[in-house]
Design an enzyme around this catalytic site. Structure first.
Site, PDB file in Angstrom:
ATOM      1  N   GLU A  10       0.837  -1.190   0.000  1.00  0.00           N
ATOM      2  CA  GLU A  10       0.000   0.000   0.000  1.00  0.00           C
ATOM      3  C   GLU A  10       0.876   1.245   0.000  1.00  0.00           C
ATOM      4  O   GLU A  10       1.947   1.255   0.602  1.00  0.00           O
ATOM      5  CB  GLU A  10      -0.903   0.005   1.237  1.00  0.00           C
ATOM      6  CG  GLU A  10      -1.679  -1.283   1.429  1.00  0.00           C
ATOM      7  CD  GLU A  10      -2.368  -1.372   2.785  1.00  0.00           C
ATOM      8  OE1 GLU A  10      -2.635  -0.300   3.395  1.00  0.00           O
ATOM      9  OE2 GLU A  10      -2.656  -2.490   3.243  1.00  0.00           O
ATOM     10  N   GLU A  12      -9.873   6.298   2.790  1.00  0.00           N
ATOM     11  CA  GLU A  12     -10.260   5.547   3.980  1.00  0.00           C
ATOM     12  C   GLU A  12     -10.116   6.469   5.181  1.00  0.00           C
ATOM     13  O   GLU A  12      -9.190   7.279   5.246  1.00  0.00           O
ATOM     14  CB  GLU A  12      -9.365   4.322   4.148  1.00  0.00           C
ATOM     15  CG  GLU A  12      -9.618   3.539   5.420  1.00  0.00           C
ATOM     16  CD  GLU A  12      -8.623   2.403   5.626  1.00  0.00           C
ATOM     17  OE1 GLU A  12      -8.736   1.705   6.645  1.00  0.00           O
ATOM     18  OE2 GLU A  12      -7.729   2.249   4.775  1.00  0.00           O
TER      19      GLU A  12
END
Length: 284
Positions: free
Chosen positions: A86, A196
């Site tokens: 990520e 997020e």
């Protein structure tokens, strides 16, 4: 229309934030009761060798002890054995850094249980560049109705050596060795791009932590945050425009997403996303 992103990389910073995912690995007592909320698009079910995008950089308001992310995920494997790499930017309040967007990476090879960490906090990622410091602030940031800045993030598999390489702008920052993974030792089967946030539900209501710019995608360019020029690397190591995207939004009344598929456009495949969190429509 776009300004070239200017990054200020301050060496010596250590990102001591916690695992924000709802797995049993996080270690900060203030994050024991929380949920993660998403606004993202995904490609699912292929053999992917990489992904990249230009990510609009903002400075969202984040409530303590929460985090707001804009990032790319490459994933493989079942939930209990999930492998991920990520990268993107985050604003974290644990510890407090003055609500400034920071470059970050993360990885796990067991669904966030025992393996993995942010940046260089544990063995795993091998940094090869001295030009970019993971965990350092990104400057300048976009302003509402004003200049817009974005950062180019790319992750690509080197099949000869089995490494997942991270590129920021035109700099190869380093790599995740294939040996630290199980399923990602091969290819990824899911790519996600998006935002997020952590919702710790302060005072029993939804958090006011913002995603993206803190404004909804319907406001469009210059007001809502975006990802543009979404690309993936196929199993023949050819880079292509993202396709067959699936949209996933946890709570559209709090944070939403608007996908645009216009490859001839300078934006390419792109989307606007984000939101303000707590409001009359997003109360609990």
């Amino acid at each position: 229309m776009y300004e070239k992103l200017v990054q200020s990389y301050e060496t010596g910073e250590v990102i001591d934030c916690v695992d924000i995912f709802k797995q049993p690995a996080f270690d900060h007592p203030l994050l024991k009761n929380h949920t993660a909320q998403y606004a993202q698009v995904s490609m699912i079910g292929g053999n992917y060798r990489g992904a990249n995008a230009k990510i609009n950089v903002w400075n969202p308001t984040v409530m303590y002890p929460e985090v707001s992310f804009s990032q790319i995920w490459l994933m493989s494997g079942p939930k209990e054995n999930l492998n991920t790499v990520e990268a993107g930017w985050m604003v974290t309040t644990v510890p407090s850094t003055g609500n400034q967007p920071e470059l970050f990476i993360y990885w796990t090879s067991d669904g966030y249980q025992q393996t993995g960490c942010y940046n260089l906090e544990c063995p795993g990622f091998v940094q090869t560049s001295s030009k970019i410091a993971l965990g350092s602030r990104i400057l300048p940031v976009s302003t509402y109705g004003g200049k817009q800045y974005d950062i180019t993030i790319g992750i690509t598999k080197n099949d000869v050596l089995g490494r997942w390489w991270l590129r920021v702008a035109d700099v190869e920052v380093g790599y995740w060795p294939g040996e630290i993974f199980t399923t990602l030792g091969g290819s990824a089967d899911v790519i996600s791009w998006g935002g997020e946030i952590v919702n710790s539900e302060p005072n029993g209501r939804h958090t006011s932590t913002e995603m993206g710019s803190g404004h909804f995608p319907s406001e469009g360019f210059g007001k809502a945050a975006f990802f543009r020029n979404l690309k993936f690397v196929d199993d023949g190591s050819i880079e292509r425009d993202a396709e067959n995207l699936k949209t996933y939004v946890t709570r559209p009344e709090c944070y939403d997403l608007l996908l645009k598929v216009d490859p001839p456009n300078p934006f390419g495949v792109h989307f606007f996303f984000g939101g303000s969190g707590f409001s009359a429509q997003c109360a609990n």
